[in-house]
Design an enzyme around this catalytic site. Structure first.
Site, mmCIF file in Angstrom:
data_model
loop_
_atom_site.group_PDB
_atom_site.id
_atom_site.type_symbol
_atom_site.label_atom_id
_atom_site.label_comp_id
_atom_site.label_asym_id
_atom_site.label_seq_id
_atom_site.Cartn_x
_atom_site.Cartn_y
_atom_site.Cartn_z
ATOM 1 N N GLU A 1 58.774 30.279 33.327
ATOM 2 C CA GLU A 1 59.993 29.421 33.498
ATOM 3 C C GLU A 1 60.082 29.155 32.342
ATOM 4 O O GLU A 1 58.932 29.749 30.843
ATOM 5 C CB GLU A 1 59.750 28.142 33.903
ATOM 6 C CG GLU A 1 59.540 27.679 35.571
ATOM 7 C CD GLU A 1 59.987 26.375 35.590
ATOM 8 O OE1 GLU A 1 59.388 26.082 34.881
ATOM 9 O OE2 GLU A 1 58.781 26.543 36.665
ATOM 10 N N LYS B 1 60.475 27.188 28.712
ATOM 11 C CA LYS B 1 60.477 26.337 28.354
ATOM 12 C C LYS B 1 61.487 26.053 26.980
ATOM 13 O O LYS B 1 62.241 26.413 26.042
ATOM 14 C CB LYS B 1 59.104 25.977 27.093
ATOM 15 C CG LYS B 1 58.802 24.982 26.976
ATOM 16 C CD LYS B 1 57.420 24.507 25.723
ATOM 17 C CE LYS B 1 57.093 23.286 26.244
ATOM 18 N NZ LYS B 1 57.400 21.744 25.668
ATOM 19 N N ARG C 1 63.270 15.363 28.351
ATOM 20 C CA ARG C 1 63.056 15.580 30.019
ATOM 21 C C ARG C 1 63.925 14.236 30.608
ATOM 22 O O ARG C 1 64.326 13.373 30.026
ATOM 23 C CB ARG C 1 61.833 14.888 29.778
ATOM 24 C CG ARG C 1 60.556 15.134 31.086
ATOM 25 C CD ARG C 1 60.864 16.324 31.691
ATOM 26 N NE ARG C 1 59.950 15.978 32.427
ATOM 27 C CZ ARG C 1 58.264 16.495 32.508
ATOM 28 N NH1 ARG C 1 57.756 16.758 31.369
ATOM 29 N NH2 ARG C 1 57.951 16.582 34.049
ATOM 30 N N ARG D 1 62.052 10.668 29.832
ATOM 31 C CA ARG D 1 60.637 10.601 29.698
ATOM 32 C C ARG D 1 59.659 8.969 29.575
ATOM 33 O O ARG D 1 58.825 9.265 29.936
ATOM 34 C CB ARG D 1 60.083 11.773 28.271
ATOM 35 C CG ARG D 1 58.748 12.058 28.696
ATOM 36 C CD ARG D 1 58.067 12.671 26.785
ATOM 37 N NE ARG D 1 57.328 12.692 26.885
ATOM 38 C CZ ARG D 1 56.110 13.677 26.373
ATOM 39 N NH1 ARG D 1 57.119 14.845 26.681
ATOM 40 N NH2 ARG D 1 54.984 13.128 25.896
ATOM 41 N N GLU E 1 65.215 19.096 32.218
ATOM 42 C CA GLU E 1 65.224 18.939 30.765
ATOM 43 C C GLU E 1 66.510 19.368 30.237
ATOM 44 O O GLU E 1 67.310 20.052 31.056
ATOM 45 C CB GLU E 1 64.329 20.162 30.131
ATOM 46 C CG GLU E 1 64.353 20.527 28.871
ATOM 47 C CD GLU E 1 63.448 19.168 28.566
ATOM 48 O OE1 GLU E 1 62.519 19.188 29.460
ATOM 49 O OE2 GLU E 1 62.664 19.349 26.853
ATOM 50 N N PHE F 1 63.467 21.920 37.514
ATOM 51 C CA PHE F 1 62.432 22.921 37.827
ATOM 52 C C PHE F 1 61.921 21.963 38.578
ATOM 53 O O PHE F 1 60.061 22.693 38.984
ATOM 54 C CB PHE F 1 61.487 23.323 36.286
ATOM 55 C CG PHE F 1 60.769 21.700 35.091
ATOM 56 C CD1 PHE F 1 60.208 21.123 35.251
ATOM 57 C CD2 PHE F 1 61.783 21.802 34.375
ATOM 58 C CE1 PHE F 1 60.165 19.982 34.840
ATOM 59 C CE2 PHE F 1 61.971 20.594 33.016
ATOM 60 C CZ PHE F 1 60.569 19.688 33.387
ATOM 61 N N LYS G 1 51.977 25.139 28.549
ATOM 62 C CA LYS G 1 53.011 25.685 28.286
ATOM 63 C C LYS G 1 52.414 27.256 26.789
ATOM 64 O O LYS G 1 51.256 26.898 26.214
ATOM 65 C CB LYS G 1 53.643 24.407 26.698
ATOM 66 C CG LYS G 1 52.743 23.858 25.710
ATOM 67 C CD LYS G 1 52.830 22.769 25.619
ATOM 68 C CE LYS G 1 51.963 22.054 24.947
ATOM 69 N NZ LYS G 1 52.542 20.846 24.536
HETATM 70 N N1 LIG Z 1 60.126 24.589 32.937
HETATM 71 C C1 LIG Z 1 60.072 23.597 32.179
HETATM 72 N N2 LIG Z 1 59.094 23.164 33.218
HETATM 73 C C2 LIG Z 1 58.225 21.512 32.415
HETATM 74 N N3 LIG Z 1 58.047 21.210 31.468
HETATM 75 C C3 LIG Z 1 59.165 21.805 30.506
HETATM 76 C C4 LIG Z 1 60.044 22.609 31.547
HETATM 77 N N4 LIG Z 1 61.304 23.195 29.567
HETATM 78 C C5 LIG Z 1 60.801 22.206 29.058
HETATM 79 N N5 LIG Z 1 60.090 21.409 29.252
HETATM 80 C C6 LIG Z 1 59.274 20.278 29.316
HETATM 81 O O1 LIG Z 1 58.377 20.644 28.096
HETATM 82 C C7 LIG Z 1 56.973 19.439 28.133
HETATM 83 C C8 LIG Z 1 56.216 19.907 28.311
HETATM 84 O O2 LIG Z 1 55.260 20.161 27.283
HETATM 85 P P1 LIG Z 1 54.463 18.395 26.489
HETATM 86 O O3 LIG Z 1 53.787 18.256 28.194
HETATM 87 O O4 LIG Z 1 53.128 19.403 25.803
HETATM 88 O O5 LIG Z 1 55.381 18.019 26.278
HETATM 89 P P2 LIG Z 1 55.922 18.110 24.548
HETATM 90 O O6 LIG Z 1 53.958 17.730 23.875
HETATM 91 O O7 LIG Z 1 56.717 16.849 24.159
HETATM 92 O O8 LIG Z 1 55.552 19.055 24.510
HETATM 93 P P3 LIG Z 1 56.401 20.184 23.046
HETATM 94 O O9 LIG Z 1 55.804 18.338 21.807
HETATM 95 O O10 LIG Z 1 55.151 21.429 23.120
HETATM 96 O O11 LIG Z 1 57.402 19.811 23.466
HETATM 97 C C9 LIG Z 1 58.200 18.413 28.833
HETATM 98 O O12 LIG Z 1 57.319 17.350 29.168
HETATM 99 C C10 LIG Z 1 59.443 18.827 29.026
HETATM 100 O O13 LIG Z 1 60.089 17.513 28.444
#
Ligand SMILES: Nc1ncnc2c1ncn2[C@@H]1O[C@H](COP(=O)(O)OP(=O)(O)OP(=O)(O)O)[C@@H](O)[C@H]1O
Length: 542
Positions: free
Chosen positions: A238, A240, A245, A260, A289, A329, A407
């Site tokens: 998907e 990103k 969130r 979040r 998101e 998502f 990711k």
């Molecule tokens: N298709 C998707 N599915 C799930 N999460 C997604 C998607 N697109 C964006 N996101 C975002 O990516 C985050 C997941 O990455 P992670 O769990 O590492 O959080 P993060 O540390 O905030 O990520 P990063 O700092 O890498 O953006 C989710 O919390 C969400 O906010």
């Protein structure tokens, strides 16, 4: 006499006192010193089982009213949240101390409660006399613990897994039930309190419920699309989207949207509320998101999207200026069915059935690396951060960094915690500039990985100077040490081995991408993640 026995003895005395007088109507008497001793025993061992047993022993000993306090403090938090008392104030209170431990958890918690609720005119004197009274009754090691608890130095989200195990062991309730309750309430302390006071029957009331947000599932990093598919087999790939969130709950036309961190931001995001109100489904919980889009439809940078969140005034103007799009998502609940324990493919079907395509994140289900690489390249070309690769049979691991969500991003970035900052020179004289960056150590504490003063605008430097000074915990020379609370996203080229740094690794060409006000320090990346990135880098031969 061992503290645990002392604590029993005190309890008996208090119960007797209780019968004699009206002042103590509940036998709640675990000593602070007993908790400190258990915490030290848990910290002194690397064995997870020994850690669990040290904590479970304390929880078994505690009265139900004390369990929530004990769990919160062992995780390094007060039940009142951030109490806002500075290091200098606390240091000044340490002149006199008691010889024998007498403070109980409930007394100290009650003092925190009074402190937190004392506000307004003349409150400063009352607050400082409250703290002075508490510190005079504390032994030297209790004072040390209280200072570290109040300035946030003990905060360790990493203990959460051990804590859940300990609650299960102490209460005899299955671990899965304790975890579910912690996830649904968003509080391990609350899950612990109910598990011990009421057992499995009490926890049963924490089923997933509408308008009660649950902790979002998080992702682990993968070293590329091929790596992710190798780990998951046929998977959903998907976009990103680099936004914020959102978790949306809908019952009929009642729609609430949570961040979040489970804050209700419904008033700030009317376009998401309206989009969901327009759907025929009666009951839904969706995960997605939200992102601000530029005129041509390209996503705006994360910091721009964040300007829409938490905003209560001027929402209509902001909406016209920076309209939000939402990409859902996941679907955690539909009709009267909870889906969090169902495989992802079923949740995707429920999402597709409830929500029209423009509101669903673009997704490709494939095992083919070439097709996934093309999808990834296209996502990047459209301005997205990368892709998420998801197992099709995975459950929704609320509150955890599941192996079923990987990711893949172009730049290496890490979310690190600012440990200290140095006063700048030249143009930056008078401002805190060079940041000392640390990764979270799952065993507790922080591992410094490097410093950077790159990538910051003047406005950001000014902002961080204020924020860092407000968190000052001490100074040495031109370095201001701060409570480890601010999370900053750092981009870097690679990792190099470095005997100078405690983890043996340092960031090369680190630069600030931006602060992450939506993340708490216990959500920062861990040293284990950094080591895994380094191992992957070595495997690639770079
Ligand atoms: N298709 C998707 N599915 C799930 N999460 C997604 C998607 N697109 C964006 N996101 C975002 O990516 C985050 C997941 O990455 P992670 O769990 O590492 O959080 P993060 O540390 O905030 O990520 P990063 O700092 O890498 O953006 C989710 O919390 C969400 O906010």
């Amino acid at each position: 006499m061992p503290l645990r026995r002392l604590s029993r003895r005190l309890r008996c005395t208090r119960v007797a006192g209780c019968a004699a007088g009206p002042t103590h109507n509940a036998p709640v008497t675990t000593l602070l010193a007993t908790l400190i001793e258990a915490s030290a025993r848990a910290a002194a061992t690397r064995s997870r089982i020994a850690k669990r047993d040290a904590i479970a022993g304390l929880l078994r000993e505690a009265e139900p009213a004390e369990v929530g306090i004990a769990v919160a403090w062992l995780a390094g938090e007060t039940r009142q949240g951030r109490i806002g008392v500075g290091y200098a104030t606390l240091a000044a209170l340490r002149a006199a101390h008691a010889a024998e431990p007498t403070l109980t958890l409930v007394e100290v918690d009650a003092a925190f409660e009074r402190y937190a609720s004392t506000a307004g005119k003349g409150s400063a004197a009352e607050r400082s006399s409250l703290l002075r009274g508490l510190f005079e009754r504390a032994t030297a090691s209790e004072q040390d613990f209280l200072v570290r608890l109040l300035v946030g130095e003990l905060r360790q989200g990493a203990l959460e897994g051990v804590m859940l195990d300990a609650i299960a062991a102490a209460s005899g309730v299955p671990l899965a039930d304790v975890r579910r309750a912690a996830m649904v309430t968003g509080s391990v302390a609350e899950a612990g309190r109910v598990a011990i006071a009421e057992g499995a029957a009490g926890l049963a009331r924490f089923a997933v419920a509408l308008h009660r947000p649950i902790q979002p599932m998080l992702a682990q990093p993968a070293d590329g699309v091929a790596d992710a598919l190798e780990r998951l087999g046929t998977a959903a790939v998907e976009w990103k989207v680099d936004g914020a969130r959102v978790q949306a709950h809908k019952t009929g036309s009642e729609v609430r949207v949570y961040t979040r961190n489970l804050n209700d931001v419904s008033e700030s995001v009317p376009e998401i509320v309206e989009a969901l109100q327009a759907l025929p489904a009666d009951e839904l919980i969706l995960d997605g998101e939200a992102v601000a889009l530029a005129a041509g439809g390209a996503p705006q940078p994360f910091q721009v999207t964040m300007r829409r969140f938490g905003r209560k005034l001027d929402v209509a103007r902001m909406r016209a200026e920076l309209p939000l799009a939402v990409f859902f998502f996941d679907c955690l609940h539909a009709g009267d069915v909870s889906l969090i324990d169902r495989p992802a493919r079923e949740r995707f079907d429920a999402l597709a059935a409830a929500v029209p395509p423009p509101l669903v994140v673009p997704r490709l289900v494939t095992a083919d690396v070439g097709a996934a690489e093309d999808f990834y390249a296209d996502a990047l070309a459209r301005g997205h951060e990368g892709v998420m690769v998801k197992a099709l049979d995975g459950r929704y691991g609320a509150g955890s960094r599941g192996a079923g969500w990987l990711k893949v991003k172009r730049a290496h970035t890490l979310d690190l915690v600012v440990l200290a900052a140095e006063w700048g020179n030249g143009r930056r004289r008078g401002w805190l500039s060079n940041l000392h960056l640390g990764a979270r150590d799952p065993a507790g504490g922080w591992v410094m990985l490097g410093k950077t003063f790159k990538g910051m605008t003047d406005a950001l430097i000014e902002w961080q100077t204020h924020e860092l000074l407000a968190r000052e915990s001490g100074r040495s020379g031109h370095v201001v040490h701060v409570r480890p609370e601010l999370v900053v996203e750092i981009a870097f080229n690679d990792l190099q081995e470095s005997p100078q740094y405690p983890g043996g690794l340092a960031l090369r060409f680190a630069r600030v991408k931006g602060y992450r006000p939506d993340k708490r320090a216990d959500e920062a990346d861990t040293i284990d993640t950094v080591r895994a990135l380094h191992a992957a880098q070595l495997a690639r031969g770079s």
